[in-house]
Design a protein around this motif. Structure first.
Motif, PDB file in Angstrom:
ATOM      1  N   THR A   1      46.763  83.651  61.002  1.00 55.28           N
ATOM      2  CA  THR A   1      45.662  83.989  61.915  1.00 55.28           C
ATOM      3  C   THR A   1      45.652  85.498  62.137  1.00 55.28           C
ATOM      4  N   PRO A   2      44.504  86.061  62.493  1.00 59.49           N
ATOM      5  CA  PRO A   2      44.468  87.512  62.734  1.00 59.49           C
ATOM      6  C   PRO A   2      45.111  87.930  64.058  1.00 59.49           C
ATOM      7  N   THR A   3      45.223  86.991  65.011  1.00 57.83           N
ATOM      8  CA  THR A   3      45.784  87.333  66.331  1.00 57.83           C
ATOM      9  C   THR A   3      46.628  86.162  66.838  1.00 57.83           C
ATOM     10  N   PRO A   4      47.476  86.403  67.848  1.00 56.35           N
ATOM     11  CA  PRO A   4      48.120  85.264  68.522  1.00 56.35           C
ATOM     12  C   PRO A   4      47.069  84.489  69.328  1.00 56.35           C
ATOM     13  N   ALA A   5      47.493  83.425  70.003  1.00 60.17           N
ATOM     14  CA  ALA A   5      46.568  82.577  70.769  1.00 60.17           C
ATOM     15  C   ALA A   5      45.776  83.403  71.778  1.00 60.17           C
ATOM     16  N   PHE A   6      44.464  83.165  71.835  1.00 54.77           N
ATOM     17  CA  PHE A   6      43.631  83.862  72.812  1.00 54.77           C
ATOM     18  C   PHE A   6      43.461  83.003  74.066  1.00 54.77           C
ATOM     19  N   LYS A   7      42.803  83.598  75.073  1.00 58.92           N
ATOM     20  CA  LYS A   7      42.693  82.899  76.364  1.00 58.92           C
ATOM     21  C   LYS A   7      41.561  81.880  76.354  1.00 58.92           C
ATOM     22  N   LEU A   8      41.719  80.855  77.161  1.00 56.46           N
ATOM     23  CA  LEU A   8      40.641  79.873  77.327  1.00 56.46           C
ATOM     24  C   LEU A   8      39.380  80.595  77.789  1.00 56.46           C
ATOM     25  N   GLY A   9      38.253  80.237  77.206  1.00 59.07           N
ATOM     26  CA  GLY A   9      36.983  80.816  77.629  1.00 59.07           C
ATOM     27  C   GLY A   9      36.655  82.152  77.005  1.00 59.07           C
ATOM     28  N   GLU A  10      37.646  82.760  76.330  1.00 60.84           N
ATOM     29  CA  GLU A  10      37.454  84.113  75.807  1.00 60.84           C
ATOM     30  C   GLU A  10      36.346  84.175  74.751  1.00 60.84           C
ATOM     31  N   LYS A  11      36.215  83.120  73.936  1.00 55.07           N
ATOM     32  CA  LYS A  11      35.270  83.188  72.817  1.00 55.07           C
ATOM     33  C   LYS A  11      34.216  82.097  72.839  1.00 55.07           C
ATOM     34  N   THR A  12      34.160  81.335  73.944  1.00 56.02           N
ATOM     35  CA  THR A  12      33.264  80.171  73.943  1.00 56.02           C
ATOM     36  C   THR A  12      31.784  80.568  73.902  1.00 56.02           C
ATOM     37  N   ASP A  13      31.448  81.768  74.375  1.00 57.40           N
ATOM     38  CA  ASP A  13      30.033  82.142  74.388  1.00 57.40           C
ATOM     39  C   ASP A  13      29.616  82.920  73.151  1.00 57.40           C
ATOM     40  N   ASP A  14      30.567  83.169  72.279  1.00 56.01           N
ATOM     41  CA  ASP A  14      30.248  83.957  71.091  1.00 56.01           C
ATOM     42  C   ASP A  14      30.738  83.216  69.847  1.00 56.01           C
ATOM     43  N   PRO A  15      29.918  82.295  69.328  1.00 53.85           N
ATOM     44  CA  PRO A  15      30.365  81.453  68.210  1.00 53.85           C
ATOM     45  C   PRO A  15      30.892  82.254  67.028  1.00 53.85           C
ATOM     46  N   LEU A  16      30.273  83.378  66.730  1.00 52.83           N
ATOM     47  CA  LEU A  16      30.698  84.139  65.552  1.00 52.83           C
ATOM     48  C   LEU A  16      32.123  84.675  65.728  1.00 52.83           C
ATOM     49  N   GLN A  17      32.439  85.153  66.940  1.00 54.44           N
ATOM     50  CA  GLN A  17      33.802  85.617  67.218  1.00 54.44           C
ATOM     51  C   GLN A  17      34.799  84.472  67.086  1.00 54.44           C
ATOM     52  N   MET A  18      34.407  83.289  67.571  1.00 49.86           N
ATOM     53  CA  MET A  18      35.267  82.108  67.456  1.00 49.86           C
ATOM     54  C   MET A  18      35.504  81.799  65.970  1.00 49.86           C
ATOM     55  N   TYR A  19      34.438  81.840  65.167  1.00 48.26           N
ATOM     56  CA  TYR A  19      34.552  81.513  63.745  1.00 48.26           C
ATOM     57  C   TYR A  19      35.508  82.481  63.033  1.00 48.26           C
ATOM     58  N   LEU A  20      35.529  83.743  63.502  1.00 45.15           N
ATOM     59  CA  LEU A  20      36.356  84.749  62.830  1.00 45.15           C
ATOM     60  C   LEU A  20      37.852  84.479  62.984  1.00 45.15           C
ATOM     61  N   SER A  21      38.238  83.598  63.920  1.00 47.90           N
ATOM     62  CA  SER A  21      39.672  83.307  64.062  1.00 47.90           C
ATOM     63  C   SER A  21      40.191  82.453  62.901  1.00 47.90           C
ATOM     64  N   ASP A  22      39.286  81.948  62.079  1.00 47.15           N
ATOM     65  CA  ASP A  22      39.689  81.152  60.902  1.00 47.15           C
ATOM     66  C   ASP A  22      39.602  81.946  59.602  1.00 47.15           C
ATOM     67  N   ILE A  23      39.503  83.260  59.731  1.00 47.05           N
ATOM     68  CA  ILE A  23      39.162  84.070  58.563  1.00 47.05           C
ATOM     69  C   ILE A  23      40.197  83.990  57.435  1.00 47.05           C
TER      70      ILE A  23
END
Lengths: 485, 95
Positions: free
Chosen positions: A403-425
């Protein structure tokens, strides 16, 4: 030492010696669940009655001298695999009351190997997500930091292993849904080659990408689980008729002279410096074990996410067309006619992320856009696969961050689908190419969050992954920490 | 290519989703973001590249045409929201 904290192979040794019973193991795991589940929420449903009956059966088998590879081992199942007579929701309202009339093949296989089922693990709705926040049943939390997500979509399967709420678990991986949560929860996770493990009874998300695999506490356990899961299934037309080796034979074999491909495209800006440092350290451990690092290029890496976000939603929009309130699951009330019943059922039954993906997929497949989207994506997918074919002519395995980063916080990416998708890069390309991949713990961030290194191999070379992972695991001797729950 | 709320409306209709006005607006913006990102694929010349539809080369998987036990009607309708005997009941289709 509590029984729940042990591995499959440790527990099997104790069972063989007659030092513990399967019932004691099951009771230990359920006591642990009682103690921590409220904080972590790994499960949608527990199967305690079934588990205690299976444990009693295991003890009876042991008495007769019959001990199978998973006899008496408590295993969690992602709530996407069908369990006969036990509700299987896929994390969705639309299947909240669905009770499968049959078992998935993996459930049959685990049963035949003697496993005891703890329960159905939480997940992103229809496996669409990277954080387990899209579950209709509420989010799962990362056992290492309850303010953070466990990863997804198999977040409950990963957190259950990390929090000792089971000994091993089953997940599914369409774009990283086993490896990403494994990395973020500090456990071992493998996505086998497409076709290696039967998908019969796995609720479909994207049929050309979905694959079932295990989460375990160490690499040896991963080999034991793969022995139980792998193999051709006449009920599943994409499962492959290829010999399945005994995966344990690869454990600890040396990797002297192996070429380890380091794809330059996976070490770019945007990757967390602590992740980069941990993966670099993992690389030096592998080198010290006799591996030789070589620079490789996977030139179409930058297009993987775009290809995935056409192909996966397109297949999903088609697979999810079956949820219409007629044959099973949720049905909207107070409707005038059939058309309205379909629309309201789906509107009320699906969550936002699932609707978003159905919309993308429907659009991409709609008249006039098919060639521009699905056609184009399928061509680029061929180029991505070709990149791997070329790479594996030069190296035995590929090493990358999971993964590009360690675990992120709850709610951190829920409003930005593209940012969420990037965690699977870093995990998506594997599914597009159909190759196997594995995430192994490689240390902790300063804040105490687990980090993972990913190994990739060519089709049907899970053995190579287990070989390098077992050698790495032993040499790296990553500190055995436990989450403070 | 920019998607309008009317396009989103049309796609929702195709997908049999009764989306609300608020969702329509949110989805329009989000789908445009996602499709904008996907446009990246047009940088690549893929002339002559055969599309890949499956991860591994599989041809039709045939089995012997042998009768085996099936699920049975009872089990098949057991999950239906509104079963009647061995049928699935639905709201009326025609006016």
């Amino acid at each position: 030492m509590e029984l729940y904290s042990l591995t499959i192979h440790e527990l099997q040794d104790l069972l063989k010696k007659g030092e513990v019973s399967a019932r004691e193991i099951a009771e230990s795991v359920f006591a642990r669940v009682d103690a921590v589940e409220e904080k972590v929420h790994s499960y949608i449903r527990l199967m305690k009655d079934e588990a205690l009956a299976q444990a009693a059966q295991a003890d009876a088998d042991i008495k007769k001298g019959e001990i199978k590879p998973l006899t008496g081992i408590p295993v969690a199942l992602k709530d996407i695999v069908c369990t006969k007579g036990v509700p299987t929701t896929c994390g969705s309202r639309i299947l909240h009351n669905f009770v499968p009339p049959y078992n998935a093949t993996v459930v049959e296989k685990l049963s035949a190997a003697g496993a005891v089922f703890v329960g159905k693990a939480n997940m992103d709705e229809f496996a669409m997500g990277s954080s387990t926040e899209t579950s209709y049943f509420g989010p799962t939390r990362n056992p290492w930091d309850l303010e953070r997500i466990p990863g997804g979509s198999s977040g409950g399967s990963a957190s259950a292993v990390a929090a000792d709420e089971c000994i091993a678990s089953i997940g599914s991986d369409t774009g990283g849904s086993i490896r990403q949560p494994a990395a973020l929860c500090g456990v071992v996770g493998m996505k086998p080659t497409y076709g290696r493990v039967s998908r019969f009874g796995l609720i479909a998300f994207a049929s050309s990408l979905d694959q079932i695999g295990p989460f375990t506490k160490d690499v040896e356990d991963c080999a034991i689980m793969m022995n139980a899961l792998a193999g051709y299934d006449p009920k599943e037309s994409t499962s492959v008729q290829a010999d399945v080796p005994d995966y344990r034979q690869f454990l600890g074999r040396d990797i002297k002279g192996w070429k380890i491909g380091i794809p330059k495209e996976y070490f770019v800006e945007g990757i967390d410096p602590e992740v980069a440092a941990a993966v670099e350290k993992a690389m030096s451990v592998v080198k010290a074990c006799g591996g030789e690092a070589i620079d490789i290029s996977l030139p179409h890496t930058q297009y993987c996410l775009a290809v995935y976000y056409i192909i996966a939603p397109a297949e999903a929009s088609s697979n999810l067309a079956r949820y219409d309130g007629v044959k099973y699951g949720y049905r909207a009330q107070g409707v005038r006619d059939l058309a309205e019943m379909y629309k309201k059922t789906r509107q009320e039954g699906f969550g936002a992320e699932v609707k978003r993906r159905i919309m993308i997929g429907t659009y991409a497949l709609s008249a006039g856009y098919y060639d521009a989207y699905y056609g184009k994506a399928s061509q680029v997918r061929a180029l991505i696969r070709r990149d791997f074919d070329e790479a594996f002519k030069r190296c035995d395995v590929i090493l990358t961050p999971t993964t590009p980063t360690p675990a992120f916080k709850l709610g951190e990416k829920t409003d930005d689908p593209l940012q969420m998708y990037l965690s699977d890069i870093f995990t998506i390309s594997t599914n597009l190419a159909g190759i196997p991949g594995m995430s192994v713990p490689c240390g902790f961030s300063k804040a105490g969050l687990p980090l993972g290194v990913q190994f990739l191999a060519n089709h049907f070379e899970e053995g190579k992954l287990l070989q390098i992972a077992s050698v790495y695991e032993k040499a790296a001797a990553i500190e055995k920490r436990r989450p403070a729950l | 290519m920019k998607l309008s709320t009317a396009d989103v409306d049309y796609v929702a209709k195709l997908a049999r989703l009764d989306v609300t006005d608020a969702e329509k607006e949110k989805f329009t913006a989000q789908l445009n973001d996602i499709l904008g990102y996907i446009d990246k694929l047009n940088e690549l010349d893929t002339t002559g590249v055969a599309p890949m539809t499956h991860a591994i080369a599989v041809t039709n998987a045939f089995r012997e045409d042998r009768v085996v036990e099936s699920l049975g009607t009872q089990a098949a309708v057991a999950n239906a929201p509104d079963p009647r005997g061995e049928f699935f009941r639905v709201p009326k289709v025609i006016e």
